[in-house]
Scaffold this motif. Structure first.
Motif, mmCIF file in Angstrom:
data_model
loop_
_atom_site.group_PDB
_atom_site.id
_atom_site.type_symbol
_atom_site.label_atom_id
_atom_site.label_comp_id
_atom_site.label_asym_id
_atom_site.label_seq_id
_atom_site.Cartn_x
_atom_site.Cartn_y
_atom_site.Cartn_z
ATOM 1 N N ARG A 48 0.829 -1.199 0.000
ATOM 2 C CA ARG A 48 0.000 0.000 0.000
ATOM 3 C C ARG A 48 0.870 1.259 0.000
ATOM 4 O O ARG A 48 0.556 2.253 -0.657
ATOM 5 C CB ARG A 48 -0.908 -0.016 1.243
ATOM 6 C CG ARG A 48 -1.794 1.209 1.427
ATOM 7 C CD ARG A 48 -2.951 1.208 0.462
ATOM 8 N NE ARG A 48 -3.709 -0.026 0.563
ATOM 9 C CZ ARG A 48 -4.658 -0.269 1.472
ATOM 10 N NH1 ARG A 48 -4.972 0.644 2.372
ATOM 11 N NH2 ARG A 48 -5.318 -1.411 1.467
ATOM 12 N N ASP A 196 -2.099 -4.243 -1.961
ATOM 13 C CA ASP A 196 -3.104 -4.048 -3.005
ATOM 14 C C ASP A 196 -2.773 -4.904 -4.214
ATOM 15 O O ASP A 196 -1.606 -5.185 -4.502
ATOM 16 C CB ASP A 196 -3.145 -2.579 -3.452
ATOM 17 C CG ASP A 196 -3.675 -1.656 -2.369
ATOM 18 O OD1 ASP A 196 -4.455 -2.134 -1.531
ATOM 19 O OD2 ASP A 196 -3.312 -0.466 -2.377
ATOM 20 N N LYS A 251 -6.819 -0.188 -7.916
ATOM 21 C CA LYS A 251 -6.202 -0.876 -6.794
ATOM 22 C C LYS A 251 -7.285 -1.537 -5.954
ATOM 23 O O LYS A 251 -8.274 -0.893 -5.587
ATOM 24 C CB LYS A 251 -5.395 0.105 -5.926
ATOM 25 C CG LYS A 251 -4.249 0.776 -6.672
ATOM 26 C CD LYS A 251 -3.502 1.751 -5.780
ATOM 27 C CE LYS A 251 -2.369 2.442 -6.541
ATOM 28 N NZ LYS A 251 -1.637 3.409 -5.690
ATOM 29 N N ASP A 253 -7.878 -3.724 -2.408
ATOM 30 C CA ASP A 253 -7.327 -4.120 -1.107
ATOM 31 C C ASP A 253 -7.556 -5.615 -0.923
ATOM 32 O O ASP A 253 -8.700 -6.089 -0.908
ATOM 33 C CB ASP A 253 -8.022 -3.327 -0.009
ATOM 34 C CG ASP A 253 -7.478 -3.654 1.377
ATOM 35 O OD1 ASP A 253 -6.511 -4.431 1.469
ATOM 36 O OD2 ASP A 253 -8.021 -3.125 2.361
#
Length: 358
Positions: A48, A196, A251, A253
């Protein structure tokens, strides 16, 4: 003699070529519920937070203590500059502070003596104020020299590049012997913590993807070479397209997924329902004299023929066909580069072991 010659001729004659085996091909019948309910994109697992680390002072790089892919700890020294000039500057600042402290001690002693003389009436108020001012000036010079010494101490310490956080070195931008300016990136650190799956979206899918932003589990991630699929949350879609690829960076998570940095993965987004749209895997597409085409399988004769098509767009690993096909056509989706018009083939049937593993 004649019989002997005939026998020799037959023995030396070339053997007839063995018939070519019937090739097995994968097919997809249009109009059936064979298409997957999601669209897949190739992605890379990234941290991240990624930081480009550089020295806060300039100088000659004399030592790099880490390699690409190495894990580091907070405060660990990663590289060093030639600190000789910085150390000399620190020594000079220390000497200046010592001199300023000596002047302050002298001014303070003089002030104390003249305060005693003033109390006894031997000097006037103006003379006493002169020594008070000298003491204040000496104290200010000492404060300035002390601050400058602290700055030079920090400058000398900046000759060692330290990790701000735990993580992994993902890029090396400088080597020993190179002269670098202050702030020039030397290493890139991918910090430990949230990760990510980073991928590129075509412009046609941006609006649908933005509708999924922030919805937990709306997308899924699967590492290449693994059958395990992890729920993920789409957290960011770029506002502008990349000037070269004209795609939008996205992106997702991956949460608690145990995916190492740099691993290749597949991000699956739910497909928006579209009526009358024909989708094919990219492997089905074949180029013939600059024209896009596919192989159609005749179910009766099990032979193939070339069918020109017009491609509307590409979505991940699939193409949208604008014209040239209709419902009920059986399209060859694998083995297309080995076929010829009229060739007889057979449908591929997965072995039981392979079918069970799917």
């Amino acid at each position: 003699m004649t019989a002997l010659c005939a026998t020799l001729f037959v023995a030396c004659a070339p053997k007839p070529a063995a018939p070519e085996p019937v090739r097995a091909v994968r097919t997809l019948k249009l109009g059936q519920a064979d298409a997957r309910p999601q669209v897949d994109y190739a992605a890379e697992i990234r941290a991240r937070t990624e930081s480009d680390l550089g020295f806060r002072v300039g100088g000659k790089l004399v030592e790099r203590l880490v390699e690409l892919g190495q894990a580091v700890k907070p405060g660990q020294i990663l590289a060093r500059l030639d600190a000789q000039d910085l150390q000399l500057g620190q020594a000079s600042a220390q000497a200046a502070e010592a001199a300023a402290r000596t002047n302050l001690d002298l001014a303070a002693a003089n002030l104390q003596r003249f305060q005693s003389l003033y109390a006894q009436g031997f000097i006037g108020a103006a003379e006493l104020e002169r020594y008070q001012t000298a003491e204040k000036s000496a104290r200010a010079q000492w404060d300035q020299a002390r601050a400058q010494n602290q700055v030079q101490r920090h400058q000398a310490d900046y000759a060692a590049l330290r990790a701000d956080a735990a993580g992994v070195i993902t890029a090396v931008a400088a080597e020993p012997g190179q002269v670098v300016a202050a702030g020039t990136p030397v290493l890139r650190l991918a910090q430990e913590g949230p990760r990510d799956a980073v991928f590129a979206l075509p412009e046609t899918q941006v609006d649908a993807a933005r509708a999924l932003l922030g919805h937990a589990g709306a997308v899924s991630v699967k590492a290449w070479g693994s059958d395990e699929r992890w729920p993920a949350t789409l957290r960011e879609v770029a506002a502008a397209a990349d000037p070269v690829t004209r795609t939008f960076l996205a992106k997702a998570d991956v949460g608690a997924a145990k995916l190492r940095l740099g691993r290749t993965a597949t991000v699956s987004l739910p497909r928006a329902e579209e009526s009358g749209v024909i989708r094919l895997p990219l492997t089905a597409l074949f180029s013939q004299n600059g024209q896009d085409a596919v192989w159609l399988l005749d179910g009766a004769s099990l032979s193939v023929r070339l069918q020109p098509v017009k491609v509307a767009r590409t979505e991940g690993a699939e193409v949208i066909v604008a014209s040239g096909l209709k419902a009920g056509d059986e399209v060859v989706t694998a083995g297309t580069h080995l076929l010829a018009p009229g060739q007889v083939v057979k449908r591929f049937v997965a072995p039981p072991a392979m079918a069970a593993s799917r």
